[in-house]
Scaffold this motif. Structure first.
Motif, PDB file in Angstrom:
ATOM      1  N   MET A  23       0.838  -1.184   0.000  1.00 59.06           N
ATOM      2  CA  MET A  23       0.000   0.000   0.000  1.00 59.06           C
ATOM      3  C   MET A  23       0.884   1.249   0.000  1.00 59.06           C
ATOM      4  O   MET A  23       1.895   1.293   0.685  1.00 59.06           O
ATOM      5  N   THR A  24       0.442   2.226  -0.750  1.00 60.08           N
ATOM      6  CA  THR A  24       1.139   3.507  -0.811  1.00 60.08           C
ATOM      7  C   THR A  24       0.219   4.564  -0.232  1.00 60.08           C
ATOM      8  O   THR A  24      -0.960   4.620  -0.581  1.00 60.08           O
ATOM      9  N   GLU A  25       0.749   5.397   0.647  1.00 62.30           N
ATOM     10  CA  GLU A  25      -0.056   6.457   1.236  1.00 62.30           C
ATOM     11  C   GLU A  25       0.109   7.734   0.427  1.00 62.30           C
ATOM     12  O   GLU A  25       1.217   8.095   0.014  1.00 62.30           O
ATOM     13  N   PHE A  26      -1.023   8.406   0.214  1.00 57.32           N
ATOM     14  CA  PHE A  26      -1.055   9.677  -0.507  1.00 57.32           C
ATOM     15  C   PHE A  26      -1.791  10.687   0.355  1.00 57.32           C
ATOM     16  O   PHE A  26      -2.753  10.340   1.042  1.00 57.32           O
ATOM     17  N   VAL A  27      -1.353  11.937   0.285  1.00 60.24           N
ATOM     18  CA  VAL A  27      -2.070  13.034   0.921  1.00 60.24           C
ATOM     19  C   VAL A  27      -2.292  14.083  -0.154  1.00 60.24           C
ATOM     20  O   VAL A  27      -1.342  14.573  -0.772  1.00 60.24           O
ATOM     21  N   PHE A  28      -3.556  14.390  -0.381  1.00 63.36           N
ATOM     22  CA  PHE A  28      -3.957  15.419  -1.342  1.00 63.36           C
ATOM     23  C   PHE A  28      -4.850  16.391  -0.588  1.00 63.36           C
ATOM     24  O   PHE A  28      -6.026  16.098  -0.342  1.00 63.36           O
ATOM     25  N   GLY A  29      -4.293  17.534  -0.203  1.00 57.52           N
ATOM     26  CA  GLY A  29      -5.077  18.488   0.579  1.00 57.52           C
ATOM     27  C   GLY A  29      -5.619  17.798   1.820  1.00 57.52           C
ATOM     28  O   GLY A  29      -4.866  17.163   2.566  1.00 57.52           O
ATOM     29  N   PRO A  30      -6.938  17.851   2.047  1.00 54.56           N
ATOM     30  CA  PRO A  30      -7.513  17.246   3.248  1.00 54.56           C
ATOM     31  C   PRO A  30      -7.725  15.732   3.143  1.00 54.56           C
ATOM     32  O   PRO A  30      -8.141  15.100   4.108  1.00 54.56           O
ATOM     33  N   TYR A  31      -7.453  15.158   1.978  1.00 51.55           N
ATOM     34  CA  TYR A  31      -7.660  13.721   1.778  1.00 51.55           C
ATOM     35  C   TYR A  31      -6.375  12.950   2.087  1.00 51.55           C
ATOM     36  O   TYR A  31      -5.299  13.334   1.643  1.00 51.55           O
ATOM     37  N   ARG A  32      -6.531  11.855   2.829  1.00 55.06           N
ATOM     38  CA  ARG A  32      -5.409  10.955   3.069  1.00 55.06           C
ATOM     39  C   ARG A  32      -5.887   9.567   2.691  1.00 55.06           C
ATOM     40  O   ARG A  32      -6.936   9.110   3.146  1.00 55.06           O
ATOM     41  N   LEU A  33      -5.132   8.903   1.817  1.00 60.80           N
ATOM     42  CA  LEU A  33      -5.548   7.604   1.318  1.00 60.80           C
ATOM     43  C   LEU A  33      -4.401   6.624   1.289  1.00 60.80           C
ATOM     44  O   LEU A  33      -3.240   7.017   1.225  1.00 60.80           O
ATOM     45  N   GLU A  34      -4.765   5.368   1.338  1.00 59.23           N
ATOM     46  CA  GLU A  34      -3.818   4.266   1.250  1.00 59.23           C
ATOM     47  C   GLU A  34      -4.285   3.426   0.061  1.00 59.23           C
ATOM     48  O   GLU A  34      -5.404   2.909   0.070  1.00 59.23           O
ATOM     49  N   VAL A  35      -3.446   3.334  -0.968  1.00 62.01           N
ATOM     50  CA  VAL A  35      -3.850   2.700  -2.220  1.00 62.01           C
ATOM     51  C   VAL A  35      -2.914   1.550  -2.572  1.00 62.01           C
ATOM     52  O   VAL A  35      -1.693   1.694  -2.508  1.00 62.01           O
ATOM     53  N   ASP A  36      -3.502   0.435  -2.946  1.00 62.35           N
ATOM     54  CA  ASP A  36      -2.738  -0.656  -3.542  1.00 62.35           C
ATOM     55  C   ASP A  36      -2.724  -0.366  -5.041  1.00 62.35           C
ATOM     56  O   ASP A  36      -3.614  -0.764  -5.785  1.00 62.35           O
ATOM     57  N   VAL A  37      -1.721   0.406  -5.443  1.00 63.39           N
ATOM     58  CA  VAL A  37      -1.633   0.894  -6.819  1.00 63.39           C
ATOM     59  C   VAL A  37      -1.581  -0.269  -7.811  1.00 63.39           C
ATOM     60  O   VAL A  37      -2.266  -0.253  -8.839  1.00 63.39           O
ATOM     61  N   GLU A  38      -0.774  -1.278  -7.515  1.00 67.15           N
ATOM     62  CA  GLU A  38      -0.634  -2.400  -8.450  1.00 67.15           C
ATOM     63  C   GLU A  38      -1.929  -3.195  -8.589  1.00 67.15           C
ATOM     64  O   GLU A  38      -2.295  -3.601  -9.689  1.00 67.15           O
ATOM     65  N   ALA A  39      -2.643  -3.439  -7.479  1.00 61.69           N
ATOM     66  CA  ALA A  39      -3.911  -4.174  -7.552  1.00 61.69           C
ATOM     67  C   ALA A  39      -4.952  -3.368  -8.326  1.00 61.69           C
ATOM     68  O   ALA A  39      -5.723  -3.921  -9.121  1.00 61.69           O
TER      69      ALA A  39
END
Length: 141
Positions: free
Chosen positions: A1-17
């Motif tokens: 999982m890769t964590e991203f922060v975009f402004g007020p959003y914080r997400l954890e994404v399995d980019v490959e999946a």
């Protein structure tokens, strides 16, 4: 999982999946062949490159949403609201959409339904609100 922060959003994404699912099942506009969807597929090429780059970091392809809705005429073209699912978790949700480029807003949310076949869980959604010009040779319906 890769964590991203975009402004007020914080997400954890399995980019490959996420990328693997869209490579296997994803079809621009869900395979719809109506004029609005064909226009979406052709007109996204007119958007600034940063829109596609934003989605690509998440494993998504601007030209291959899970769903794309055309919402009517607006100044400068047609309003579209494409939606993609992402494998992962939305850790913090913002109240306002992100401005990616002039006329292009992005948001993340949960609860849009698991309507995609065999999509990895857990998941959440990324949506855009954007205006695209009518680029088809045929007239607008």
């Amino acid at each position: 999982m890769t964590e991203f922060v975009f402004g007020p959003y914080r997400l954890e994404v399995d980019v490959e999946a996420t990328r693997a699912w869209y490579d296997r099942y994803g079809d621009a506009t869900g395979g719809c062949d109506c004029a609005y969807c064909r226009n979406f597929t052709a007109a996204v090429e007119t958007l600034p490159p940063e829109v596609g780059e934003f989605l690509a970091r998440l494993g998504l392809d601007l030209r291959r949403p899970g769903d794309a809705s055309e919402c009517g005429p607006v100044e400068g073209g047609r309003l579209y609201t494409p939606l993609w699912h992402l494998a992962g978790r939305l850790l913090e949700e913002g109240e306002e959409p992100l401005l990616l480029a002039q006329g292009v807003k992005a948001w993340f949310a949960t609860g849009q339904g698991p309507f995609l076949r065999d999509f990895p869980e857990p998941f959440f959604q990324c949506g855009l609100e954007l205006t695209l010009p009518w680029v088809l040779a045929e007239p607008e319906p």
